[in-house]
Design a protein around this motif. Sequence first.
Motif, PDB file in Angstrom:
ATOM      1  N   GLY A 186       0.824  -1.202   0.000  1.00 18.58           N
ATOM      2  CA  GLY A 186       0.000   0.000   0.000  1.00 18.58           C
ATOM      3  C   GLY A 186       0.853   1.246   0.000  1.00 18.58           C
ATOM      4  O   GLY A 186       2.051   1.208   0.284  1.00 18.58           O
ATOM      5  N   TRP A 187       0.216   2.385  -0.302  1.00 15.50           N
ATOM      6  CA  TRP A 187       0.930   3.665  -0.411  1.00 15.50           C
ATOM      7  C   TRP A 187       0.415   4.685   0.599  1.00 15.50           C
ATOM      8  O   TRP A 187       0.633   5.879   0.460  1.00 15.50           O
ATOM      9  CB  TRP A 187       0.813   4.195  -1.843  1.00 15.50           C
ATOM     10  CG  TRP A 187       1.283   3.185  -2.839  1.00 15.50           C
ATOM     11  CD1 TRP A 187       0.505   2.492  -3.738  1.00 15.50           C
ATOM     12  CD2 TRP A 187       2.616   2.711  -3.034  1.00 15.50           C
ATOM     13  NE1 TRP A 187       1.278   1.640  -4.480  1.00 15.50           N
ATOM     14  CE2 TRP A 187       2.582   1.747  -4.068  1.00 15.50           C
ATOM     15  CE3 TRP A 187       3.847   3.009  -2.434  1.00 15.50           C
ATOM     16  CZ2 TRP A 187       3.715   1.087  -4.505  1.00 15.50           C
ATOM     17  CZ3 TRP A 187       4.972   2.347  -2.871  1.00 15.50           C
ATOM     18  CH2 TRP A 187       4.896   1.394  -3.897  1.00 15.50           C
ATOM     19  N   SER A 188      -0.254   4.214   1.628  1.00 14.47           N
ATOM     20  CA  SER A 188      -0.738   5.068   2.700  1.00 14.47           C
ATOM     21  C   SER A 188       0.431   5.553   3.555  1.00 14.47           C
ATOM     22  O   SER A 188       1.455   4.880   3.673  1.00 14.47           O
ATOM     23  CB  SER A 188      -1.725   4.278   3.561  1.00 14.47           C
ATOM     24  OG  SER A 188      -2.082   4.981   4.725  1.00 14.47           O
ATOM     25  N   GLY A 189       0.275   6.734   4.178  1.00 12.32           N
ATOM     26  CA  GLY A 189       1.224   7.191   5.178  1.00 12.32           C
ATOM     27  C   GLY A 189       0.723   6.841   6.572  1.00 12.32           C
ATOM     28  O   GLY A 189      -0.316   6.191   6.738  1.00 12.32           O
ATOM     29  N   PHE A 190       1.468   7.285   7.593  1.00 13.79           N
ATOM     30  CA  PHE A 190       1.076   7.079   8.990  1.00 13.79           C
ATOM     31  C   PHE A 190       0.438   8.345   9.551  1.00 13.79           C
ATOM     32  O   PHE A 190       0.913   9.458   9.305  1.00 13.79           O
ATOM     33  CB  PHE A 190       2.290   6.746   9.855  1.00 13.79           C
ATOM     34  CG  PHE A 190       2.766   5.327   9.751  1.00 13.79           C
ATOM     35  CD1 PHE A 190       2.163   4.326  10.505  1.00 13.79           C
ATOM     36  CD2 PHE A 190       3.818   4.993   8.924  1.00 13.79           C
ATOM     37  CE1 PHE A 190       2.611   3.017  10.426  1.00 13.79           C
ATOM     38  CE2 PHE A 190       4.269   3.690   8.839  1.00 13.79           C
ATOM     39  CZ  PHE A 190       3.660   2.695   9.588  1.00 13.79           C
ATOM     40  N   ASN A 219       5.133   6.759  -0.468  1.00 11.67           N
ATOM     41  CA  ASN A 219       4.371   7.125   0.726  1.00 11.67           C
ATOM     42  C   ASN A 219       4.899   8.416   1.353  1.00 11.67           C
ATOM     43  O   ASN A 219       6.099   8.680   1.343  1.00 11.67           O
ATOM     44  CB  ASN A 219       4.447   6.002   1.759  1.00 11.67           C
ATOM     45  CG  ASN A 219       4.162   4.634   1.163  1.00 11.67           C
ATOM     46  OD1 ASN A 219       4.885   4.175   0.281  1.00 11.67           O
ATOM     47  ND2 ASN A 219       3.133   3.982   1.635  1.00 11.67           N
ATOM     48  N   ASN A 220       3.981   9.175   1.945  1.00  9.68           N
ATOM     49  CA  ASN A 220       4.371  10.391   2.660  1.00  9.68           C
ATOM     50  C   ASN A 220       5.049  10.055   3.988  1.00  9.68           C
ATOM     51  O   ASN A 220       4.570   9.181   4.717  1.00  9.68           O
ATOM     52  CB  ASN A 220       3.154  11.268   2.921  1.00  9.68           C
ATOM     53  CG  ASN A 220       2.655  11.943   1.669  1.00  9.68           C
ATOM     54  OD1 ASN A 220       1.844  11.391   0.935  1.00  9.68           O
ATOM     55  ND2 ASN A 220       3.141  13.137   1.404  1.00  9.68           N
ATOM     56  N   PRO A 221       6.124  10.748   4.339  1.00 12.77           N
ATOM     57  CA  PRO A 221       6.768  10.528   5.632  1.00 12.77           C
ATOM     58  C   PRO A 221       6.000  11.204   6.756  1.00 12.77           C
ATOM     59  O   PRO A 221       5.217  12.135   6.532  1.00 12.77           O
ATOM     60  CB  PRO A 221       8.153  11.167   5.449  1.00 12.77           C
ATOM     61  CG  PRO A 221       7.915  12.272   4.463  1.00 12.77           C
ATOM     62  CD  PRO A 221       6.838  11.754   3.526  1.00 12.77           C
ATOM     63  N   THR A 222       6.239  10.742   7.977  1.00 14.03           N
ATOM     64  CA  THR A 222       5.614  11.301   9.173  1.00 14.03           C
ATOM     65  C   THR A 222       6.705  11.681  10.163  1.00 14.03           C
ATOM     66  O   THR A 222       7.597  10.881  10.440  1.00 14.03           O
ATOM     67  CB  THR A 222       4.663  10.271   9.810  1.00 14.03           C
ATOM     68  OG1 THR A 222       3.592  10.005   8.903  1.00 14.03           O
ATOM     69  CG2 THR A 222       4.088  10.764  11.120  1.00 14.03           C
ATOM     70  N   LEU A 223       6.636  12.880  10.694  1.00 14.12           N
ATOM     71  CA  LEU A 223       7.611  13.331  11.688  1.00 14.12           C
ATOM     72  C   LEU A 223       6.873  13.762  12.944  1.00 14.12           C
ATOM     73  O   LEU A 223       6.024  14.657  12.901  1.00 14.12           O
ATOM     74  CB  LEU A 223       8.451  14.490  11.146  1.00 14.12           C
ATOM     75  CG  LEU A 223       9.597  14.910  12.066  1.00 14.12           C
ATOM     76  CD1 LEU A 223      10.757  13.922  11.954  1.00 14.12           C
ATOM     77  CD2 LEU A 223      10.086  16.314  11.745  1.00 14.12           C
TER      78      LEU A 223
END
Length: 505
Positions: A165-169, A480-484
């Motif tokens: 999948g290509w979802s982020g967190f 996927n988008n990163p999460t910080l």
Amino acid sequence: MTLNKKSIRLWPLFIIVSLTILAIGFVWSLDAGHRADKVALTVLILIITVFLGIVWLLCLSRLAWRVRFLSLGVIPLSIVAFATLFRFNGFSGDLVPKFEWRWRAEPESFVALAEKQPPQAAELQTDFPQFLGPDRNAIITSIKLNTDWKNNPPELVWKQPIGAGWSGFAVVGNSAITQEQEDEWEKVVCYDFFTGKEKWAHRDKARYYTALGQLGPRATPTIDGDHVYTVGATGILNCLDFETGKQVWSTNIFEENGAEAPPWGVSISPLVFDELVIVSAGGAVAYDKGTGDIAWTGHRHRSGYSSPVLTTLAGTEQVVLFNNGLVTSHEPTTGELLWKQPWPVVECAAQPTPLPGDKLLVSTAYGVGAKLFQISRSNPSQEFNVNLLWESIRFKAKFTTIIYYEGYLYGLDDGIFACINPADGTRQWKRGRYGHGQTLLISDILLVLTESGEVVLLEPNPEAHKELARFTVLDGQTWNNPTLVENYLLVRNSREAACYWLPTK
């Protein structure tokens, strides 16, 4: 048999190869246009070259007939050998076919605790509750990064396999929630932020796959209070209990609204506004976030891949949607259409970027580029005016989000990083081939998660491209988008997920 080399006619082959080199060089010398089109033209040129090469071999080469047929037989043997050794693994963001060794192993479970990891009982003080962060704009201002990764590199907290999948967190507290695919089941999974261990999982019988779009869900969850809202790749909108994952309500937004889902999978991350959950399903649709009942339906139009944006333009709070061939704005509580702006009918996935002075930047790839609009109206009782300030082919955002920082725009122009002057759309510079990755602005540093799985730090400098550090965080294609959250970077792709501690100032 002795081969008379002097009898071989090589000049036609020389002409074929020379023309091929010139044609490919011409295609890639063009600054404008879409990279995927250039890839397709290159493949077409190579196919024509192979065909002409076969014509030369059989009709013009003057080789002995036995040599001609033996040489021709190498082609199917090569195809069989390639198919035996490699397997197809989808396409890159530029539509380049990807192959991998058939015996390539899947990621193994691996947990490594960084020395500076806080105890598991510690609570994170900030959240990343939705797509692109707290303000839904890919900007984090709570920390400053130390860019000396040579002497103080990132530390791995944990890394492990994850479903496709290509979802982020999305992260609130110590819970990190994403979407992934397991066989025929589309899953919403909650992980412990510091250990990567699964807390709970919700499953729906759904599966999306195409060779171009690839496998699995692609929208990032939205956490709001005690609930999690997710949109799956086939259009299933779930409201789940944040602590347990138990389903509160669910619907398929495209079936319920009689709309056609985008062909490459639904990637619309839900926007929560007051008591509403706003999505795009044949145009803007708002659901009561507690009951799942439709609260309002906006202007009808075919959905794209972009997610709703909440912003204030011309003194009015509004929800902007970038759909296929049309940009629309809606009053958030009623869905009233405030204004609309036609757009070329291409696949649109990038988020519109609000700029100071009631301006809105919109961009797509596929040879279209960017346009800057001025939104205005004389008084609250009059209609909105949408005026085009400039347009440029030099800023083509495909998957990424364009970021505004100190008077300039930064982002990936068809996979290459660029800086644009928003005053007139002129390019300051274009350098750094990072592919179709994703970007965050962390105070005064740009963090790019590249398509190949590296993290690159850039100085947002309008004078020159300045790369400060880079570090490989994932293996394989990464959209996927990163999460910080604080100084912890949570990343994933379609194979594995990882958490890294980043040094700060």
